[in-house]
Design an enzyme around this catalytic site. Structure first.
Site, mmCIF file in Angstrom:
data_model
loop_
_atom_site.group_PDB
_atom_site.id
_atom_site.type_symbol
_atom_site.label_atom_id
_atom_site.label_comp_id
_atom_site.label_asym_id
_atom_site.label_seq_id
_atom_site.Cartn_x
_atom_site.Cartn_y
_atom_site.Cartn_z
ATOM 1 N NE ARG A 75 62.021 82.318 49.990
ATOM 2 C CZ ARG A 75 61.284 81.082 49.496
ATOM 3 N NH1 ARG A 75 60.174 80.562 49.648
ATOM 4 N NH2 ARG A 75 61.779 80.669 48.294
ATOM 5 N NE ARG A 99 66.330 76.543 44.319
ATOM 6 C CZ ARG A 99 65.444 77.370 45.182
ATOM 7 N NH1 ARG A 99 64.379 77.216 44.923
ATOM 8 N NH2 ARG A 99 65.763 78.005 46.283
ATOM 9 C CD GLN A 101 63.115 77.716 41.278
ATOM 10 O OE1 GLN A 101 62.920 77.709 42.470
ATOM 11 N NE2 GLN A 101 63.233 76.617 40.697
ATOM 12 C CG HIS A 137 63.561 82.442 43.520
ATOM 13 N ND1 HIS A 137 64.568 82.321 44.462
ATOM 14 C CD2 HIS A 137 62.482 81.447 43.578
ATOM 15 C CE1 HIS A 137 64.087 81.138 45.108
ATOM 16 N NE2 HIS A 137 62.832 80.859 44.838
ATOM 17 C CB CYS A 182 59.813 78.011 40.739
ATOM 18 S SG CYS A 182 58.303 78.730 41.071
ATOM 19 C CG ASP A 211 56.010 81.463 40.046
ATOM 20 O OD1 ASP A 211 55.668 80.654 40.976
ATOM 21 O OD2 ASP A 211 56.473 82.244 40.347
HETATM 22 N N1 CP Z 1 60.787 77.214 44.446
HETATM 23 C C1 CP Z 1 60.889 77.651 45.828
HETATM 24 O O1 CP Z 1 61.572 78.590 46.049
HETATM 25 O O2 CP Z 1 60.266 76.796 46.741
HETATM 26 P P1 CP Z 1 59.983 77.151 48.388
HETATM 27 O O3 CP Z 1 59.232 78.741 48.333
HETATM 28 O O4 CP Z 1 59.450 76.177 48.704
HETATM 29 O O5 CP Z 1 61.321 77.701 48.752
HETATM 30 N N1 NVA Z 2 56.379 83.769 42.576
HETATM 31 C C1 NVA Z 2 56.469 82.885 43.936
HETATM 32 C C2 NVA Z 2 57.459 82.032 43.849
HETATM 33 C C3 NVA Z 2 57.771 80.815 45.006
HETATM 34 C C4 NVA Z 2 58.949 80.325 44.889
HETATM 35 C C5 NVA Z 2 56.510 83.724 44.968
HETATM 36 O O1 NVA Z 2 57.429 84.695 45.118
HETATM 37 O O2 NVA Z 2 55.740 83.540 45.962
#
Ligand code: CP
Ligand code: NVA
Length: 309
Positions: free
Chosen positions: A105, A295, A135, A132, A267, A227
């Protein structure tokens, strides 16, 4: 030997492969719920690097590996110092000697691409500033379960044209799901993303709509999706976005403009009271916790595909 595959962008995979993963995820989930637990990934380990916080991604990947008989190692931003303590290339080379796949990530999407250039094991995008994809896989599994099919449905994304919206455009356009997105002026998906989405849609027959009008976007929608208004890394913009985005809140009035059996997705994490109201998040249309669960199942299908061929 089969070629090394990464899962960095949905756009690198064919629509048939993505659909196959979703169907495999549905099968793995049903098997799991029936108590059938084949240890397909015994002896395999996933290395997980995080430059940003996580609940779902971290826990669902770790549990996916454990359920399949394998193992996972969590590496926090502080201990790895990706590109600071050590170059991205060297981190990728070293981890490849210890683990069977890397999930990362990151902020810059290019970090994942660089990792993939030097890793000798699969690299999985656990969220970047651009996309993502894991997701979106879990989300389409959820839509498939709730609606019984995908092709011909309409998904409306309301809010910021961000990483999650990008992945949803790609996956919908690949799988023949109509996709509409409403954002405030200046917050639309980037032009190259839209062009790529249009290319997928030309092949699948998906209809796409890019608008600033949330009501137009959700008209006849089977799925409404939202989101956060400010993603991780955009904290400095949060205040100004809080002033711009309120007309894009997913509330009961907006949900009332869609089909009566519309499902509402997010999400998570949610900023309740901003992009979504409690009434909607906890209401009869919401499927947000089934979505979070999926997920786990979707990533199992991905891990089995990448690690056991
Ligand atoms: N939706 C998602 O990726 O959640 P986290 O940021 O908690 O991993
Ligand atoms: N768009 C959000 C998604 C989190 C899962 C972010 O990148 O913070």
């Amino acid at each position: 030997m089969s070629a090394l595959r990464h899962f960095i962008s949905l756009a690198d995979w064919s629509p048939e492969e993505i659909e196959g993963l979703i169907m495999e995820a549905a099968r793995i989930k049903a098997e799991w719920k029936a108590g059938v637990r084949p240890p397909i990934l015994t002896g395999k380990t996933l290395g997980m690097i995080f430059e940003k916080p996580s609940l779902r991604t971290r826990v669902s990947f770790e549990m996916a590996m454990r359920h399949l008989g394998g193992d996972a190692i969590y590496l926090s931003p502080q201990e790895v110092g990706l590109g600071k303590r050590e170059s991205v290339a060297d981190v990728a080379r070293v981890l490849s000697r210890y683990v069977d796949a890397i999930m990362a990530r990151v902020f810059a999407h290019s970090v994942l691409e660089e990792m993939a250039r030097y890793a000798t094991v699969p690299v999985i995008n656990g969220l970047s500033d651009d996309e993502h994809p894991c997701q979106a896989l879990g989300d389409m599994l959820t839509v498939y379960e709730k609606k019984g099919h995908l092709r011909g449905l309409k998904l409306a994304f309301v809010g910021d044209g961000n990483n999650v919206a990008t992945a949803l455009l790609y996956i919908c356009a690949m799988l023949g799901v109509d996709f509409a997105i409403a954002t405030p002026p200046g917050y639309m998906l980037k032009e190259p993303v839209i062009e790529r989405g249009k290319a997928f849609a030309a092949r699948s027959g998906s209809r796409l709509l890019f608008t600033q009008d949330p009501i137009e976007a959700v008209r006849d929608a089977d799925v409404i999706y939202t989101d956060v208004w400010a993603s991780m890394g955009q904290e400095a913009e949060a205040e100004i976005r809080r002033r711009i985005f309120p007309p894009y809140q997913v509330n009961a009035a907006l949900v009332g403009q869609a089909k009566p059996d519309v499902i509402v997705m997010h999400c998570l994490p949610a900023h309740r009271g901003e992009e979504i109201t409690d009434e909607v998040a906890d209401g009869p249309h919401s499927v947000i916790f089934d979505q979070a669960e999926n997920r786990l199942h979707a990533q199992k299908a991905l891990l089995v595909h990448l690690l056991s061929g």
